[in-house]
Design an enzyme around this catalytic site. Structure first.
Site, mmCIF file in Angstrom:
data_model
loop_
_atom_site.group_PDB
_atom_site.id
_atom_site.type_symbol
_atom_site.label_atom_id
_atom_site.label_comp_id
_atom_site.label_asym_id
_atom_site.label_seq_id
_atom_site.Cartn_x
_atom_site.Cartn_y
_atom_site.Cartn_z
ATOM 1 N N THR A 111 0.809 -1.219 0.000
ATOM 2 C CA THR A 111 0.000 0.000 0.000
ATOM 3 C C THR A 111 0.845 1.273 0.000
ATOM 4 O OG1 THR A 111 -1.465 1.308 1.441
ATOM 5 C CG2 THR A 111 -0.076 -0.269 2.535
ATOM 6 N N TYR A 134 -1.506 0.143 10.140
ATOM 7 C CA TYR A 134 -1.805 -0.507 8.854
ATOM 8 C C TYR A 134 -0.600 -0.422 7.916
ATOM 9 C CZ TYR A 134 -3.573 -1.256 4.161
ATOM 10 O OH TYR A 134 -3.718 -1.696 2.875
#
Ligand code: UDP
Length: 322
Positions: A116, A140
């Site tokens: 990501t 995350y």
């Protein structure tokens, strides 16, 4: 070739399974159905299991000889990762570690990993290359970065070659409208805008912050069509199959759009007016994230097909209307 798609019942994973099947690959999905849906598994067989369950992964890998593994399974709500870091590290890091360990035991040596843009945190530069300093600002992003790091060691010890894709904002749906973005709860901008159009008060759109250092004050993101992401994965498969070395690629369109610009695009595509309220900033949101994907274009010969934001939204709208 038989491909194991972990997380194949989810949004991007399901699109991948469709494209793999259309290109003649045999597909097996391994998914715990925590955020994905059984109805999405239409292009391969489903093995229900959890990456935190080593025995379940072994059973899956024992069933067939897999040529490669694609790993889409992850918890991916940035703000949740801040309040539940343990859950995010366990799922995203330990889960990936378990999968890689099982691959090493079973001699599967090609891996494609969904990472990501959140690994970059809030970079100073507005256009991010793979050379931009990695500095995740949330659990995350950190969990994905840790998994990326683990891949290097598994290559040295177990000869597992990998391609890492750092996704910017995945959006849209396959044009036939069979599958699309369908999270519960939905946190992503485009589906939330579309849902707000049904006029129900509890679906009203909230804009999280209009005091960012951007021209209109709202956050800028790079929206990349889900099929373009999957086509890059397909190229990566060929690349690894032909002996390509492990590598890491950004994947985005290279154009940034503010939330207000996305709203204007939805209004153009749907012909409807979007009502919204300005709320406080959401924790963990950087002001601007825009990809430079030149490396992917050059090395894997990839070109996005859905280059216009309106095209991407049209596909999401078609799915939503169905
Ligand atoms: N966003 C918003 N309202 C929503 C959903 C998202 O204002 O209902 C904002 C969010 O704060 C961020 C941008 O839209 O600035 C993109 O958010 P999304 O969750 O779609 O993707 P992210 O960039 O967090 O991966």
């Amino acid at each position: 070739m038989r491909i194991l798609v972990c997380g194949g019942a989810g949004y991007i994973g399901a699109h991948m399974c469709k494209i793999l099947a259309e290109n003649g690959f045999a597909v097996t999905v391994f998914d715990n159905l925590s955020t994905g849906f059984k109805k999405n598994v239409r292009w391969g067989k489903l093995i229900c299991g959890d990456l935190l369950d080593q025995a379940a992964i072994d059973t899956c890998l024992n069933q067939e000889p897999f040529d490669a593994v694609m790993h889409f399974s992850a918890l991916a709500i940035v703000s949740d990762s801040i309040t539940q870091p343990g859950k995010y590290y366990e799922n995203n890091v330990t889960g990936t570690l378990n999968l890689l360990s099982a691959m090493a035991r079973h001699g599967v040596d090609k891996f494609i990993f969904s990472s990501t843009a959140a690994v970059y945190g809030s970079p100073e530069t507005t256009t991010i290359t793979e050379e931009t300093t990695v500095n995740p600002a949330t659990p995350y992003g950190a969990s994905k970065w840790m998994a990326e790091r683990i891949l290097k060691d598994f290559e040295i010890a177990h000869k597992i070659r990998s391609v890492i894709f750092r996704y910017f904002n995945a959006a849209g749906a396959e044009p036939a409208g069979q599958i699309g973005e369908d999270h519960d709860p939905e946190t992503h901008l485009i589906p939330n805008i579309l849902q707000s159009l049904n006029g129900k008060d509890n679906n009203k759109l909230n804009i999280f912050g209009n005091d960012y250092p951007t021209p209109d004050g709202t956050c800028i993101r790079d929206y990349i069509h889900v099929n373009d992401i999957c086509q890059a994965h397909l190229s990566a498969l060929t690349y690894l199959q032909n002996g390509g070395q492990s590598d890491c690629f950004n994947i985005g369109n290279g154009n940034g759009f503010s939330i207000l610009e996305v709203i204007a695009a939805v209004e153009r595509v749907t012909g409807k007016k979007v009502e919204y309220e300005i709320k406080a900033r959401r924790e963990g949101d950087p002001a601007i994230l825009v990809a430079n994907s030149d490396k992917l274009k050059q090395r894997l010969n990839w070109q996005p097909e859905f280059t216009e934001l309106d095209q991407i939204i049209e596909t999401a709208w078609r799915y939503y209307c169905r």
